[in-house]
Design an enzyme around this catalytic site. Structure first.
Site, PDB file in Angstrom:
ATOM      1  CE  LYS A  62      -3.186   1.371   5.093  1.00  0.00           C
ATOM      2  NZ  LYS A  62      -3.157   0.809   3.736  1.00  0.00           N
TER       3      LYS A  62
ATOM      4  CB  SER B  13      -0.970  -0.008   1.180  1.00  0.00           C
ATOM      5  OG  SER B  13      -0.274   0.201   2.372  1.00  0.00           O
TER       6      SER B  13
END
Ligand code: ADP
Length: 803
Positions: A736, A693
């Site tokens: 996140k 990611s």
């Protein structure tokens, strides 16, 4: 009699040299007969003197029984008239001051006269010779005596077999009688033995002995019949009882019984009270039996005792009554926890299904999320709601199968595994059993703990969970297992398949504030013995702690900081320095010191070659700064640092390839990278990092370094990149985004396909952030890079900025 040995006839014939005057040794029991060799322990002072006298002269001494054993210092009145003259063969001084003498009986004699009584008795004696005609009657008596003695031995009287050999070979009638008599353990001892000793006539003595032996045979025969009957007619248990009683008697005789008996009885009672399944009880009794037969101090006894302690302490059939009422459960969960709406809902659904199906079977719950988000405490609430006990056992670092399933008992210091230990601690067989950190389970040469765990968790098998130590199966079917994990990836797939995962995503600042205010502060105040009257936190005070003293997804450190303040205030209150404290934004420093985190500024300013990425770690979401720099080199070289995992390295290469392929769009020469070293670094300590990611973040940092266009400091991003610049979706969006919010970012770039995850994010966080959903890397660069490039550094000649 011990120590009777076969001797030559000559040796035992009466020595005509026996003197008339002898030292006398009073003995407590007249068990010593002529014709025998026997040991004697001498302890009394007077007796030792007599013995010394004998040794100093012709070694003869006169042994006469006292009428009563208990008398310590007998006078002539207390002593019989007839005794045995013996020769001292050997003397051994023992360390305790007593003396062990070996004597050889020589002849019967009678006391004529006491000559002295101090310091020992000295007497004049008269020998009592046993001259007798060897008539046919005596012959017949001898044969009868021998036959009967044989019978007595055969019927199991406690006589050493060699005695029989000895007896059969004796030809002298008197000696025959005197040899057999001591073996018969007559009662009452003193009187009957003395009587036989005083029976000088050999014929009479044989006759008496014959009678005694006849009686003895009869008694023994009756005993044998009873025993046979017992064995035939009585059930095993009765037989066992009788044998046990006999054993007890023997142990008592050996002086072992008292402590031992009560210990064994105690265990027996414990076993009966432990409500074990039949199979286990049988096993326990068998072990107890082994223990009983072992010598008291046998080292193995410790092993058996520990084992019995375990067997008797486990709640085989003990359980708490379950109260499964959904509205009550909801109430309890709400009482103990702020928020977590989705988690609570999932748990209530799970419980409702169980209630309807009346089944414990089904998936195991797995609570996944960073530390301090309430996994353990929700587990405790479930237990409270269900009226079950709660136990938590950590699996972190468990590598050895034996830690789950126990060591075999042959192993020194063996113990059951953690599951059985946990069950014992709760004292009930249906607790809520939390297996913490299942993602930290290891595996190595000592076996695979996860397969043992699987067996414990599998409803098909766990009603007979076998612990190596216990050896008998334990029923875990009523246990409600809940596992926890920080990350799901490391969990072995076979285990993951059995589990229903409930995510605990972490809290926003507002949620943390509410938790602190409503739960953590009251709890810590109470634990530190103060009340609201002593200490109040204002909201902005708490918020400052949240923002500047902690950076976490959960509230664990927050709770710790609140606890520190409470403790310090408690101390001040107790020492009378103050009685009321209010903690506002401005009062924190004296309590907690300098702030630890800089809230709201990930980067101080827009930078070239430094992009802010969003990552998901076991501590929840976090931001990382990814750096890229370029240095001249004779060929293209890619250097990666910061403990990157394989997947992350590959994404770095993809990012580089993408950037190279965009030379025209980004306006740099096609051969720009041919003589360049590209260094990508992901800081933040020595923590190993992996996952795809960070792809778009690395590409952005690199593109910025190449184009000399700075990256906006308030932009954070996450997404996987393909070679052609497509942006692919990633996991952990909520964590996140919360991390970006926590760090004060303003713009968040997410892959288009992750748009649907936005609904999980609290509205107030959504309001504070600007989201962009991207399909392609080109969009990312457009949003993240500032327009105008800065002047170039040393490699300016090749830089597009001045091209
Ligand atoms: P975990 O097991 O996830 O590491 P804990 O259950 O130990 O976390 O939680 C840490 C502390 O935070 C505990 O004191 C717990 O009671 C408290 N806590 C966590 N979440 C909440 C919540 N939603 N409401 C109230 N207290 C909470």
């Amino acid at each position: 009699m011990t120590d009777v040995t076969e001797l030559d006839d000559d040796l035992l014939s009466v020595d005509p040299a026996v003197p008339e005057i002898l030292p006398l040794l009073p003995i407590r029991e007249p068990v010593y007969f002529p014709h025998n060799i026997f040991p004697l322990f001498v302890g009394r002072d007077k007796s030792i003197r007599a013995l010394e006298e004998a040794r100093g002269h012709d070694r003869y001494i006169f042994l006469v029984a006292q009428r009563q054993m208990a008398i310590d210092d007998p006078t002539s009145e207390d002593i019989y008239q007839v005794g045995t003259v013996a020769e001292v063969m050997q003397v051994l001084n023992l360390p305790d001051g007593t003396v062990r003498v070996m004597l050889e009986g020589q002849a019967r004699a009678r006391i004529r006269e006491y000559l002295q009584s101090d310091p020992f008795f000295r007497v004049r004696i008269e020998l009592l010779p046993e001259a007798e005609e060897r008539s046919a009657e005596v012959e017949a008596l001898m044969r009868s005596v021998i036959t009967q003695f044989q019978q007595v031995v055969e019927l199991g009287k406690d006589i050493p077999p060699e005695a029989l050999v000895q007896v059969v070979n004796i030809d002298d009638p008197g000696r025959l009688a005197d040899t057999i008599i001591p073996y018969l353990h007559l009662r009452p001892k003193v009187e009957r033995m003395q009587d036989l000793l005083e029976t000088i006539s050999v014929r009479d003595r044989l006759e008496k002995l014959n009678f005694i032996l006849k009686k003895e045979t009869e008694v023994l025969e009756i005993q044998r019949n009873i025993r046979n009957k017992v064995e035939k007619e009585m059930g095993d248990t009765q037989r066992e009882f009788i044998l046990r009683e006999q054993l007890k008697a023997i142990q008592q005789e050996l002086g072992e019984r008292d402590d031992r008996g009560s210990e064994i009885d105690e265990y027996r009672e414990k076993i009966q009270n432990a409500k074990m399944p039949e199979e286990v009880e049988e096993r326990a009794l068998k072990e107890l039996d082994r223990l009983e037969k072992m010598p008291f101090q046998a080292p193995e006894g410790v092993v058996v005792r520990t084992y019995l302690d375990w067997l008797t302490a486990l709640p085989w059939t003990t359980s708490t009554e379950e109260t499964l009422d959904i509205p009550t459960a909801q109430e309890v969960l709400d009482q103990d926890h702020y928020g977590l709406a989705k988690v609570k809902e999932r748990i209530l659904e799970f419980l409702a299904v169980r209630k309807l199906t009346q089944e414990m079977r089904g998936p195991i719950l797995c609570f996944a999320g960073p530390p301090g988000v309430g996994k353990t405490s929700i587990g405790k609430s479930i237990a409270r709601a269900l009226g079950r006990k709660f136990i938590r056992v950590s699996l972190g670092g468990v590598r050895d199968e034996a830690e789950i399933r126990g060591h075999r008992r042959t192993y020194i210091g063996a113990m059951p595994g953690r599951i059985i230990q946990g069950i014992k601690t709760t004292g009930s067989n249906n607790p809520v059993f939390m297996l913490d950190e299942i993602d930290k389970l290891g595996m190595d040469f000592r076996g695979d703990p996860s397969s043992a765990l699987l067996e414990a968790l599998d409803p098909e098998q766990n009603n007979a969970f076998s612990d190596h130590y216990l050896e008998v199966p334990f029923d875990l079917a009523n246990v409600m297992f809940i596992t926890t994990a920080n990350l799901l990836d490391p969990i072995p797939p076979a285990l993951k398949d059995r589990m229903e995962v409930i995510h605990f995503p972490g809290y926003t600042e507002d949620e943390k504030l509410a938790i602190a205010r409503d739960f953590l502060v009251p709890k810590q105040r109470k634990e530190n013995g103060i009340t609201e009257e002593h200490l109040v936190f204002t909201d902005d005070g708490l918020m400052k702690i949240i923002r500047e003293y902690t950076r976490e997804a959960g509230v664990r450190n927050l709770e710790r900081e609140v606890a520190t303040v409470c403790r310090k205030v408690a101390k001040e209150v107790a020492s009378g320095k103050t009685d009321q404290v209010t903690i506002t934004e401005n009062d924190i420093k004296p309590f907690l010191g300098m702030r630890r985190y800089h809230y709201g500024r990930a980067e101080e300013m827009d930078e070239i070659g430094a992009a802010t990425g969003l990552v998901y770690t076991e501590f929840g979401g976090d931001i990382v700064s990814v750096e890229a720099t370029l240095m001249k080199h004779h060929e293209l070289k890619l250097t990666l640092t910061g403990q990157l995992g394989e997947v992350m390295k590959e994404s770095a290469m993809a990012a580089l390839s993408y950037v190279r392929s965009r030379a025209r769009v980004l306006n740099f020469p096609d051969d720009f990278f041919d003589r360049m070293e590209v260094h990508i670094h992901v800081p933040a300590g020595a923590v190993p990092k992996d996952g795809p990611s960070a792809g778009i973040t690395m590409a952005t940092a690199l593109a910025s370094a190449v184009t000399r266009r700075a990256i906006r400091k308030d932009v954070a991003m996450t997404g996987e990149i393909t070679l052609r610049g497509k942006v692919l979706p990633i996991g952990g969006v909520k964590e996140k985004v919360l991390a970006a919010h926590r760090a004060g970012m303003k713009v968040v770039l997410l892959p288009r396909e992750n748009e649907r995850d936005l609904e999980e994010i609290p509205q107030n966080v959504q309001d504070d952030l600007e989201f962009h959903f991207v399909d392609h890397m080109d969009q990312v660069l457009q949003l993240a890079l500032v327009e105008s490039p800065r002047p170039s550094p040393a490699y300016a000649s090749a830089s597009p900025g001045t091209a």
